[in-house]
Write an enzyme that holds these catalytic residues in place. Structure first.
Site, PDB file in Angstrom:
ATOM      1  N   GLY A  10      -0.608  -2.018   5.703  1.00 48.70           N
ATOM      2  CA  GLY A  10       0.469  -2.564   4.859  1.00 48.70           C
ATOM      3  C   GLY A  10       1.428  -1.458   4.474  1.00 48.70           C
ATOM      4  N   GLY A 101      -3.399   2.964   4.115  1.00 51.46           N
ATOM      5  CA  GLY A 101      -4.397   2.494   3.155  1.00 51.46           C
ATOM      6  C   GLY A 101      -5.820   2.719   3.641  1.00 51.46           C
ATOM      7  CB  SER A 104      -4.507   3.487   7.733  1.00 53.11           C
ATOM      8  OG  SER A 104      -3.874   2.239   7.681  1.00 53.11           O
ATOM      9  CG  ASP A 127      -3.872  -3.461  -1.829  1.00 61.58           C
ATOM     10  OD1 ASP A 127      -2.899  -4.125  -2.211  1.00 61.58           O
ATOM     11  OD2 ASP A 127      -4.401  -3.604  -0.706  1.00 61.58           O
ATOM     12  NE  ARG A 162       8.103 -25.911 -17.459  1.00 59.13           N
ATOM     13  CZ  ARG A 162       9.180 -26.181 -16.736  1.00 59.13           C
ATOM     14  NH1 ARG A 162       9.864 -25.202 -16.183  1.00 59.13           N
ATOM     15  NH2 ARG A 162       9.581 -27.415 -16.566  1.00 59.13           N
ATOM     16  CG  MET A 169       0.225  -9.054  -2.311  1.00 57.70           C
ATOM     17  SD  MET A 169       1.030  -8.136  -0.972  1.00 57.70           S
ATOM     18  CE  MET A 169       1.236  -9.460   0.205  1.00 57.70           C
ATOM     19  NE  ARG A 211      -7.141 -16.792 -29.730  1.00 58.26           N
ATOM     20  CZ  ARG A 211      -7.428 -15.550 -29.353  1.00 58.26           C
ATOM     21  NH1 ARG A 211      -8.315 -15.331 -28.414  1.00 58.26           N
ATOM     22  NH2 ARG A 211      -6.835 -14.527 -29.915  1.00 58.26           N
TER      23      ARG A 211
HETATM   24  O1  F6P Z   1      -3.018  -3.865   1.563  1.00 57.26           O
HETATM   25  C1  F6P Z   1      -1.733  -4.215   1.164  1.00 57.26           C
HETATM   26  C2  F6P Z   1      -1.566  -5.706   1.138  1.00 57.26           C
HETATM   27  O2  F6P Z   1      -0.241  -5.974   0.760  1.00 57.26           O
HETATM   28  C3  F6P Z   1      -2.563  -6.467   0.261  1.00 57.26           C
HETATM   29  O3  F6P Z   1      -2.215  -6.445  -1.103  1.00 57.26           O
HETATM   30  C4  F6P Z   1      -2.504  -7.843   0.859  1.00 57.26           C
HETATM   31  O4  F6P Z   1      -3.700  -8.539   0.638  1.00 57.26           O
HETATM   32  C5  F6P Z   1      -2.316  -7.549   2.328  1.00 57.26           C
HETATM   33  O5  F6P Z   1      -1.777  -6.243   2.421  1.00 57.26           O
HETATM   34  C6  F6P Z   1      -1.405  -8.504   3.047  1.00 57.26           C
HETATM   35  O6  F6P Z   1      -1.400  -8.139   4.386  1.00 57.26           O
HETATM   36  P1  F6P Z   1      -0.396  -8.732   5.452  1.00 57.26           P
HETATM   37  O7  F6P Z   1       0.964  -8.183   5.167  1.00 57.26           O
HETATM   38  O8  F6P Z   1      -0.944  -8.264   6.750  1.00 57.26           O
HETATM   39  O9  F6P Z   1      -0.413 -10.219   5.262  1.00 57.26           O
END
Ligand code: F6P
Length: 352
Positions: A10, A101, A104, A127, A162, A169, A211
């Site tokens: 990602g 990440g 990787s 993340d 609301r 993510m 509440r």
């Molecule tokens: O690891 C980064 C991330 O954005 C996560 O937060 C998410 O679950 C995932 O990648 C989404 O991956 P993709 O872009 O492959 O759908």
């Protein structure tokens, strides 16, 4: 030296700041720097270009990654590893710098553990689920994006009295939801590490709604920030809460918003640029020093790993990074336990 850089998994805001610094520092220190396009998949296909200063001019403020990225299924296989090594031998590079990440970095460790090439990882993932890095490249920007989105949602929520469930993510890690939720003045923060099942979550949220919207309450909106690590879909939570609104919060609507990939894009914050730049500079120096199979961590808690000239950057063996990442994901890491304990201490204050 001849070094190559790739971005993988990602994308994360700040990756370009890291790429540029590797190229600028590397070229100025007399090295040749190659950019591998589309991550490990590009490496397998030999999609490589020499980076020149003109290619990386003015990219620091741009989100995404100029090199492109991918999630390669082939790379971790024995055939993929052999092909990747052959490509790197053909390129005659001594060091591969991997910005990405946890998946990787696991790939980087696979490639680098036999020490046939110096592999150096830079943690980059919104993340914040990478062991031994206090923050990863991209986390700060993603948090800011979530907070801005929640602020906007709060404006319209207050206008209509609301409640909103906002999903963010973070994969299996609740960090983004926790940090952004606090900053956005959330009334409840849901994260997978709590282990609560659907009924427990619904019970918790019903109490928050009762509440917040009790007669005489000053509250005009309820904001529930939900990490995607909580596997119950936001729409399902909203449906279940709506079934009780007549008694829990008469006249109130509950809606959901899933922020999705909005959270991953956008120009990097100053902090993400600086983290990217400083980790990148340290990676070039580490490559020159002959470092193998390591990651550079940002503000590593407990002083883990070896010091560098930069007080915020430490050198950690990739094997230890991956082990701590696993501990964080299964909840046994002291860091995650502490994070949850701190949040629990303030949880009852959120909806006041
Ligand atoms: O690891 C980064 C991330 O954005 C996560 O937060 C998410 O679950 C995932 O990648 C989404 O991956 P993709 O872009 O492959 O759908």
């Amino acid at each position: 030296m001849r070094m190559a850089v790739l971005t993988s998994g990602g994308d994360a805001p700040g990756m370009n700041a890291a790429i540029r610094t590797i190229a600028v520092a590397g070229i100025n220190r007399g090295h040749t720097i190659f950019g591998i396009r589309r991550g490990y998949q590009g490496l397998l296909e030999g999609d490589v270009t020499e980076l020149r200063l003109a290619d990386i001019e003015g990219i620091t403020h741009v989100g995404g990654t100029i090199l492109g990225s991918s999630r390669s299924a082939e790379f971790p296989t024995p055939e993929g590893q052999a092909r990747a090594k052959a490509r790197l031998r053909d390129l005659d590079v001594q060091a591969l710098l991997v910005i990405g990440g946890n998946g990787s970095l696991a790939g980087a460790h696979l490639l680098g553990e036999d020490r046939s090439i110096q592999v150096i990882g830079l943690p980059a993932s919104i993340d914040n689920d990478i062991g031994h890095s206090g923050l990863s490249i991209g986390v700060d920007t993603a948090c800011n994006t979530i907070v801005e989105a929640c602020d906007r949602i709060s404006d319209t929520a207050r206008a209509h009295r609301r409640a909103f469930v906002v999903e963010v993510m973070g994969r299996r890690c609740g960090f983004l939801a926790m940090r952004a939720g606090l900053a956005a003045e959330a009334d409840a923060i849901l994260y997978g590490e709590s282990g609560l099942d659907e009924d427990a979550l619904v019970a918790q949220l019903r109490e928050v709604l009762r509440r917040a919207f009790a007669p005489g309450s000053h509250k005009r909106r309820v904001l529930i920030v939900k990490s995607e690590g909580v596997t119950v879909p936001a729409a399902r939570l909203v449906k279940r809460l709506s079934e009780h609104l007549v008694t829990d919060a008469p006249g109130v609507d509950v809606r959901e918003t899933v922020l999705g990939h909005v959270v991953r894009g956008g120009n990097p914050s100053a902090l993400d640029r600086v983290i990217g730049q400083r980790l990148a500079y340290a990676s070039v120096i580490a490559a020159e020093a002959g470092a193998h199979d390591i990651m550079l961590g940002w503000e590593v808690q407990g002083g883990f790993g070896a010091e560098t000239a930069d007080p915020s950057v430490r050198v950690i063996p990739l094997a230890e990074v991956l082990a701590e990442t696993e501990r964080q994901l299964d909840g046994t890491s002291p860091i995650v336990k502490k994070r949850m304990e701190l949040l629990r201490q303030v949880e009852h204050l959120l909806a006041l």
